[in-house]
Design a protein around this motif. Sequence first.
Motif, PDB file in Angstrom:
ATOM      1  N   ASP A  47       0.831  -1.202   0.000  1.00 51.65           N
ATOM      2  CA  ASP A  47       0.000   0.000   0.000  1.00 51.65           C
ATOM      3  C   ASP A  47       0.870   1.259   0.000  1.00 51.65           C
ATOM      4  N   ALA A  71      -9.947   6.485  -6.344  1.00 48.86           N
ATOM      5  CA  ALA A  71     -10.467   5.183  -5.907  1.00 48.86           C
ATOM      6  C   ALA A  71      -9.549   4.555  -4.857  1.00 48.86           C
ATOM      7  N   PHE A  72      -8.245   4.708  -5.034  1.00 51.04           N
ATOM      8  CA  PHE A  72      -7.271   4.196  -4.067  1.00 51.04           C
ATOM      9  C   PHE A  72      -7.466   4.831  -2.700  1.00 51.04           C
ATOM     10  N   TRP A  74     -10.164   6.351  -1.528  1.00 47.65           N
ATOM     11  CA  TRP A  74     -11.449   5.932  -0.967  1.00 47.65           C
ATOM     12  C   TRP A  74     -11.338   4.522  -0.387  1.00 47.65           C
ATOM     13  N   ALA A  75     -10.676   3.624  -1.099  1.00 55.43           N
ATOM     14  CA  ALA A  75     -10.523   2.248  -0.616  1.00 55.43           C
ATOM     15  C   ALA A  75      -9.762   2.219   0.708  1.00 55.43           C
ATOM     16  N   ASN A  76      -8.708   2.999   0.818  1.00 58.49           N
ATOM     17  CA  ASN A  76      -7.947   3.041   2.059  1.00 58.49           C
ATOM     18  C   ASN A  76      -8.755   3.642   3.200  1.00 58.49           C
ATOM     19  N   LEU A  79     -11.321   0.996   4.225  1.00 62.14           N
ATOM     20  CA  LEU A  79     -10.680  -0.094   4.971  1.00 62.14           C
ATOM     21  C   LEU A  79     -10.336   0.333   6.396  1.00 62.14           C
TER      22      LEU A  79
END
Length: 124
Positions: A47, A71-72, A74-76, A79
């Motif tokens: 990451d 998107a990266f 938001w995903a982090n 999570l």
Amino acid sequence: MVDNMDLGFRVGGGILSIAWAGIHTILGLDLMRIMSLAVVGYFFLIDAVLSIVIAIILLIGFKPLFIPALAFWWANYLLLTESRVFPAPVLGFPLHTYNPYVVVAFILDILLIIIVTALCIHRR
């Protein structure tokens, strides 16, 4: 001619992405020493590398990859917030830990989502 807002957001986003990568590198290396959390440590390091790649994308202004960068982040963010309430992926239990690393990562995630969203909107 480069727009000042565009340049400022790109540089700010690049610096914050590198800071985020630094935090996750430290955490990843620490977690790799604990045998039961080694997989999580490797995930953090991967990451962190992706965050550095995104920092480069933002700094050079490669706009076709701004949406994947968003998107990266938001995903982090998802999570991080999800793993505080529901069972964390791989581990199977919630991480009710709130320490300075978690707080700073949470703030950086939010700032990076705002910055990259602004860049995506401004670039249209």
